[in-house]
Design an enzyme around this catalytic site. Structure first.
Site, PDB file in Angstrom:
ATOM      1  N   ASP A  89      40.052  37.623   2.526  1.00  0.00           N
ATOM      2  CA  ASP A  89      40.166  37.461   1.076  1.00  0.00           C
ATOM      3  C   ASP A  89      41.400  38.204   0.574  1.00  0.00           C
ATOM      4  O   ASP A  89      41.976  39.023   1.306  1.00  0.00           O
ATOM      5  CB  ASP A  89      38.883  38.028   0.415  1.00  0.00           C
ATOM      6  CG  ASP A  89      38.631  37.444  -0.974  1.00  0.00           C
ATOM      7  OD1 ASP A  89      39.557  36.851  -1.557  1.00  0.00           O
ATOM      8  OD2 ASP A  89      37.503  37.608  -1.476  1.00  0.00           O
ATOM      9  N   GLU A 111      32.522  36.475  -4.049  1.00  0.00           N
ATOM     10  CA  GLU A 111      33.311  37.209  -3.047  1.00  0.00           C
ATOM     11  C   GLU A 111      32.527  38.410  -2.521  1.00  0.00           C
ATOM     12  O   GLU A 111      32.553  38.706  -1.330  1.00  0.00           O
ATOM     13  CB  GLU A 111      34.631  37.673  -3.672  1.00  0.00           C
ATOM     14  CG  GLU A 111      35.593  36.518  -3.899  1.00  0.00           C
ATOM     15  CD  GLU A 111      36.811  36.891  -4.724  1.00  0.00           C
ATOM     16  OE1 GLU A 111      37.807  36.175  -4.637  1.00  0.00           O
ATOM     17  OE2 GLU A 111      36.767  37.884  -5.473  1.00  0.00           O
TER      18      GLU A 111
HETATM   19  C1  5RP Z   1      39.702  36.403  -7.034  1.00  0.00           C
HETATM   20  C2  5RP Z   1      40.255  37.620  -6.399  1.00  0.00           C
HETATM   21  C3  5RP Z   1      41.586  37.492  -5.729  1.00  0.00           C
HETATM   22  O1  5RP Z   1      41.422  37.840  -4.385  1.00  0.00           O
HETATM   23  C4  5RP Z   1      42.557  38.422  -6.388  1.00  0.00           C
HETATM   24  O2  5RP Z   1      42.608  38.113  -7.766  1.00  0.00           O
HETATM   25  C5  5RP Z   1      43.952  38.311  -5.757  1.00  0.00           C
HETATM   26  O3  5RP Z   1      44.512  37.079  -6.042  1.00  0.00           O
HETATM   27  P1  5RP Z   1      45.940  36.652  -5.516  1.00  0.00           P
HETATM   28  O4  5RP Z   1      45.828  36.440  -4.041  1.00  0.00           O
HETATM   29  O5  5RP Z   1      46.246  35.389  -6.270  1.00  0.00           O
HETATM   30  O6  5RP Z   1      46.914  37.750  -5.853  1.00  0.00           O
HETATM   31  O7  5RP Z   1      39.677  38.675  -6.385  1.00  0.00           O
HETATM   32  O8  5RP Z   1      38.516  36.673  -7.714  1.00  0.00           O
END
Ligand code: 5RP
Length: 240
Positions: A89, A111
């Site tokens: 993630d 998540e």
């Molecule tokens: C979604 C999240 C994402 O992992 C977080 O916002 C990071 O996003 P990005 O990869 O676009 O920078 O927690 O709920």
């Protein structure tokens, strides 16, 4: 030298490419949400890894599921798969103890459920997400729609009585309406500036009636893989 957005894109995709090495035959893998997770999903599809390694995927959002579907990946339900080997993630911030602030993309609840169902959570991110102290990024708190004003009042009172100060708070919006999560809740973003004890704050927030979850991920992530635009990879371990 490229623009900041270009740097971000390149650093995300170098971390995403590197993280493919964690896949093993027949693994059950959770796919995160956000632009970094999307870079990962694209790499997986481009290299046909699902078929080659017989991987089972679970998604953390309708956004990720849509992209995966469009690229021909098969997504299974967490309730059917039950237990995952790995989740990959993104994050909005991480500190040296690998505590995270997540939820910028609005998928923090799924998540956290997916991360809590996996043996290992690895985060992929650009190095710009590393902070000394969490809190520059506003902390997303997912709340039930019913009675949301009273829930905010309870949160404010809790912070006041616990001596926790915040700079501002705002209800998350999209297209001039309150943002509604995949599970039908609202999100309020609290700007604390500095969160010195993420675990204590997570426990405190999650005890409030009307709060579903907050975007603090403490003790869930065991590695953060960061990239730079030049493809330089740095891996941060839990104790490192
Ligand atoms: C979604 C999240 C994402 O992992 C977080 O916002 C990071 O996003 P990005 O990869 O676009 O920078 O927690 O709920």
């Amino acid at each position: 030298m490229g623009s900041q957005a270009e740097d971000q894109d390149l650093s995300r995709s170098s971390a995403a490419k590197y993280s493919l090495k964690y896949f093993e035959n027949k693994m059950k893998v959770g796919l995160g949400t956000g632009s970094t997770a999307e870079a990962l999903v694209q790499e997986i599809a481009a290299r046909n890894l699902q078929n080659e390694l017989d991987l089972t995927f679970v998604s953390t959002s309708t956004r990720t599921t849509k992209l995966a579907d469009s690229l021909g990946l098969r997504i299974s339900e967490l309730s059917e798969v039950k237990h995952l080997d790995l989740v990959l993630d993104g994050t909005d911030e991480f500190d040296s103890g690998l505590s995270l602030i997540k939820g910028g993309g609005g998928a923090l609840l799924q998540e956290k459920i997916v991360a809590s169902s996996a043996d290992s959570m690895k985060v992929i991110a650009s190095i710009s997400k590393k902070v000394d102290v969490l809190g520059k990024f506003p902390l997303p708190i997912e709340i039930i729609r019913f009675g949301w004003v009273s829930t905010l009042e309870r949160l404010d009172n809790l912070f006041a009585s616990s001596g926790i100060t915040f700079n501002s708070k705002s209800m998350r919006t999209e297209d001039n309406k309150f943002y509604v999560t995949d599970e039908g809740h609202f999100i309020v973003d609290y700007s604390f500036e500095q969160i010195h004890d993420p675990y204590a704050l997570e426990q405190l927030i999650n005890q409030i009636v009307g709060v579903v979850e907050c975007g603090l991920f403490v003790g869930l992530c065991d590695q953060v893989i960061t990239g730079t635009r030049d493809g330089i990879i740095e891996v941060f371990d839990c104790d490192g």
